[in-house]
Design a protein around this motif. Structure first.
Motif, PDB file in Angstrom:
ATOM      1  N   HIS A 184     -33.372  10.603  26.863  1.00 53.00           N
ATOM      2  CA  HIS A 184     -32.610  10.709  25.613  1.00 53.00           C
ATOM      3  C   HIS A 184     -32.304  12.183  25.379  1.00 53.00           C
ATOM      4  CE1 HIS A 184     -31.128   9.688  21.656  1.00 53.00           C
ATOM      5  NE2 HIS A 184     -31.938  10.573  21.098  1.00 53.00           N
ATOM      6  N   ASN A 185     -31.018  12.504  25.177  1.00 51.28           N
ATOM      7  CA  ASN A 185     -30.594  13.897  24.951  1.00 51.28           C
ATOM      8  C   ASN A 185     -31.050  14.824  26.074  1.00 51.28           C
ATOM      9  OD1 ASN A 185     -29.273  13.292  22.543  1.00 51.28           O
ATOM     10  ND2 ASN A 185     -31.104  13.686  21.292  1.00 51.28           N
ATOM     11  N   GLN A 186     -30.886  14.339  27.302  1.00 49.65           N
ATOM     12  CA  GLN A 186     -31.203  15.137  28.500  1.00 49.65           C
ATOM     13  C   GLN A 186     -32.678  15.532  28.590  1.00 49.65           C
ATOM     14  OE1 GLN A 186     -28.824  15.733  31.076  1.00 49.65           O
ATOM     15  NE2 GLN A 186     -27.967  14.097  29.807  1.00 49.65           N
ATOM     16  N   LYS A 187     -33.536  14.735  27.967  1.00 48.69           N
ATOM     17  CA  LYS A 187     -34.978  14.975  28.024  1.00 48.69           C
ATOM     18  C   LYS A 187     -35.705  13.660  28.285  1.00 48.69           C
ATOM     19  CE  LYS A 187     -36.800  17.774  24.935  1.00 48.69           C
ATOM     20  NZ  LYS A 187     -37.182  18.393  23.647  1.00 48.69           N
ATOM     21  N   TYR A 188     -36.935  13.790  28.787  1.00 48.33           N
ATOM     22  CA  TYR A 188     -37.798  12.616  28.934  1.00 48.33           C
ATOM     23  C   TYR A 188     -37.994  11.981  27.563  1.00 48.33           C
ATOM     24  CZ  TYR A 188     -41.902   9.836  30.340  1.00 48.33           C
ATOM     25  OH  TYR A 188     -42.782   8.808  30.608  1.00 48.33           O
ATOM     26  N   TYR A 189     -37.845  10.648  27.498  1.00 50.85           N
ATOM     27  CA  TYR A 189     -37.970   9.964  26.213  1.00 50.85           C
ATOM     28  C   TYR A 189     -39.262   9.168  26.118  1.00 50.85           C
ATOM     29  CZ  TYR A 189     -36.780   6.942  22.253  1.00 50.85           C
ATOM     30  OH  TYR A 189     -36.795   6.267  21.062  1.00 50.85           O
ATOM     31  N   GLN A 190     -39.426   8.167  26.996  1.00 51.24           N
ATOM     32  CA  GLN A 190     -40.650   7.363  26.944  1.00 51.24           C
ATOM     33  C   GLN A 190     -40.807   6.564  28.237  1.00 51.24           C
ATOM     34  OE1 GLN A 190     -40.057   4.795  23.552  1.00 51.24           O
ATOM     35  NE2 GLN A 190     -38.705   3.407  24.649  1.00 51.24           N
ATOM     36  N   PRO A 191     -42.056   6.157  28.548  1.00 48.55           N
ATOM     37  CA  PRO A 191     -42.277   5.330  29.731  1.00 48.55           C
ATOM     38  C   PRO A 191     -41.947   3.859  29.459  1.00 48.55           C
ATOM     39  CG  PRO A 191     -44.357   5.751  28.641  1.00 48.55           C
ATOM     40  CD  PRO A 191     -43.313   6.520  27.874  1.00 48.55           C
ATOM     41  N   LEU A 192     -41.769   3.105  30.524  1.00 48.48           N
ATOM     42  CA  LEU A 192     -41.532   1.669  30.413  1.00 48.48           C
ATOM     43  C   LEU A 192     -42.843   0.972  30.053  1.00 48.48           C
ATOM     44  CD1 LEU A 192     -39.760  -0.572  33.111  1.00 48.48           C
ATOM     45  CD2 LEU A 192     -41.694  -1.352  31.775  1.00 48.48           C
ATOM     46  N   ILE A 193     -42.874   0.317  28.918  1.00 46.05           N
ATOM     47  CA  ILE A 193     -43.993  -0.536  28.511  1.00 46.05           C
ATOM     48  C   ILE A 193     -43.375  -1.767  27.849  1.00 46.05           C
ATOM     49  CG2 ILE A 193     -46.094  -0.770  27.134  1.00 46.05           C
ATOM     50  CD1 ILE A 193     -46.369   2.260  27.170  1.00 46.05           C
ATOM     51  N   ALA A 194     -43.672  -2.956  28.369  1.00 48.25           N
ATOM     52  CA  ALA A 194     -43.039  -4.166  27.834  1.00 48.25           C
ATOM     53  C   ALA A 194     -43.943  -5.370  28.102  1.00 48.25           C
ATOM     54  CB  ALA A 194     -41.672  -4.376  28.476  1.00 48.25           C
ATOM     55  N   PRO A 195     -43.771  -6.455  27.302  1.00 42.83           N
ATOM     56  CA  PRO A 195     -44.591  -7.656  27.496  1.00 42.83           C
ATOM     57  C   PRO A 195     -44.048  -8.533  28.626  1.00 42.83           C
ATOM     58  CG  PRO A 195     -43.105  -7.979  25.643  1.00 42.83           C
ATOM     59  CD  PRO A 195     -42.885  -6.568  26.122  1.00 42.83           C
ATOM     60  N   LEU A 196     -44.944  -8.960  29.496  1.00 42.90           N
ATOM     61  CA  LEU A 196     -44.562  -9.851  30.590  1.00 42.90           C
ATOM     62  C   LEU A 196     -45.744 -10.751  30.925  1.00 42.90           C
ATOM     63  CD1 LEU A 196     -42.185 -10.472  32.493  1.00 42.90           C
ATOM     64  CD2 LEU A 196     -43.221  -8.916  34.155  1.00 42.90           C
TER      65      LEU A 196
END
Length: 411
Positions: free
Chosen positions: A155-167
């Motif tokens: 986001h805005n040419q910077k690291y934003y967040q890691p992938l974390i999701a329910p599966l």
């Protein structure tokens, strides 16, 4: 741009611009090293000879060129072939001047890891992976390991967040989410991980496979994942290979690990990375799984498996120091780096990890699993849990440091 048939290599020397290495449809430019030219005679022959010698020593085709460029540069810095007659070994590619290996920290952490029985290889058996003796386990690991990269968003040419999701009713992060996606796909279609299916996947199929429990598609850069599936499947088909035949060829070799890695150097999704992160990871999985698909010899060693978790720990623990203020600030601010900046840090981390394996006496499988699992104690988005870290007593605690931020399919 030059291309070759799948499985074939082409080296094109470009004078002071370096050399272009063509692996099938993939190409890599290796730059030259700044040097005062005295006598250019024989530079091309020196490069070719060094490349061939390095390939015979099982170096990755691109790393073979990196080392050949160093030798060629030394050759032209003197009159005639004098540099080649030296009894001293020609140096490997140098660590970038903006970065320094901290040998004191490398030694301290190596000694600490050597003393810890908890630092041991992982058998790659878990709830997100196929059960032991699954009939399609080989297809699964070959195809899914190709996708072990880039589990974070920008986001805005910077690291934003890691992938974390329910599966599957569980919140999963990054690689675990990917493993589980492929496990579920394999349950629905036993041929899903075959080279033929990977070669013919379309984007809608892949988006469906990557969906979480809420019907969202959280995988960043999914188009790159589709490209990797195609590269892998199509190269396997072009070479008339499948995972089982690769294992058979490797086992019949006098050195199964080297044979295995050399085959992967021809296959899309694996061949592109000069440091062989995914190739090394796959070799460790196939060796350490209870099925022991790929036996190692006592003298075998795996190249360090360098991903962003490894680099983050190398920076925070002080194994490598950033000497350049601008680069240091970009890391702290989590700003996207250039390819040149990322390579400088990653290669330094690779060299540091090589030393740790050598000094600690622990195998790469054990060191890699330790470094990877520091994602729990030294994570991306929350303060480090230093009191829970096994190397806290010898860590440099550079908590503000962050891994290189760059979108790549290598890791």
């Amino acid at each position: 741009s030059a291309t070759m048939d799948t499985g074939k290599l082409l080296y094109i020397t470009l004078g002071d611009k370096g050399a272009l290495i063509v692996q099938g449809s993939h190409s890599t430019l290796v730059p030259t090293h700044p040097i005062t030219e005295i006598d250019p005679t024989g530079a091309g022959d020196t490069f070719c000879g060094a490349v061939l010698a390095n390939i015979l020593q099982n170096k990755h085709p691109v790393m073979a060129a990196h080392e050949a460029v160093v030798i060629s540069a030394k050759m032209i810095s003197q009159i005639g072939p004098k540099a080649l007659y030296s009894k001293k070994p020609i140096s490997q590619p140098q660590i970038d001047a903006r970065i320094r290996l901290n040998n004191t920290q490398i030694k301290k952490i190596s000694e600490k890891l050597s003393s810890l029985p908890e630092v041991s290889p992982f058998p790659f058996v878990s709830k997100v992976l196929p059960p032991i003796n699954h009939p399609k386990a080989l297809d699964y690991f070959f195809a899914a390991t190709v996708h072990q990269f880039s589990f974070w968003s920008i986001h805005n040419q910077k690291y934003y967040q890691p992938l974390i999701a329910p599966l599957g009713g569980v919140m999963l992060k990054g690689s675990d989410y990917l493993w589980k996606c492929f496990s579920l796909a394999l349950e629905r279609d036993v041929e899903f991980c075959s080279p033929n299916r990977q070669a013919s996947l379309n984007l809608d199929e892949l988006k469906t496979i990557m969906q979480d429990d809420n019907g969202n598609q959280p995988m960043p850069a999914i188009e790159l994942h589709l490209e990797e599936s195609h590269r892998y499947g199509r190269d396997m088909l072009a070479l008339n290979l499948d995972p089982e035949s690769i294992i058979k060829q490797s086992k019949f070799s006098s050195n199964p690990l080297s044979a295995f890695i050399n085959i992967l150097d021809q296959i899309g999704g694996y061949k592109e990375d000069p440091l062989r992160k995914k190739s090394g990871l796959l070799a460790l999985i196939l060796n350490q799984r209870p099925e022991n698909f790929l036996p190692f010899q006592k003298t075998d060693h795996i190249d360090p498996v360098i991903d962003y978790h490894n680099m983050r720990l190398c920076l925070r623990a002080g194994l490598i120091d950033i000497l350049d203020e601008k680069l240091n600030k970009k890391l702290i601010d989590r700003i996207i780096l250039s390819k040149d900046e990322e390579w400088a840090i990653r290669y330094a981390a690779y060299c540091a990890r090589q030393q740790i394996v050598n000094l600690s006496g622990k195998p790469e499988g054990a060191i890699d699993w330790f470094f990877f699992n520091t994602r729990k104690t030294c994570p991306e988005m929350t303060p480090p849990l230093c009191e829970s870290c096994l190397i806290d007593s010898v860590c440099d605690h550079k908590k503000e440091m962050f891994q290189p931020v760059i979108r790549t399919t290598y890791y």
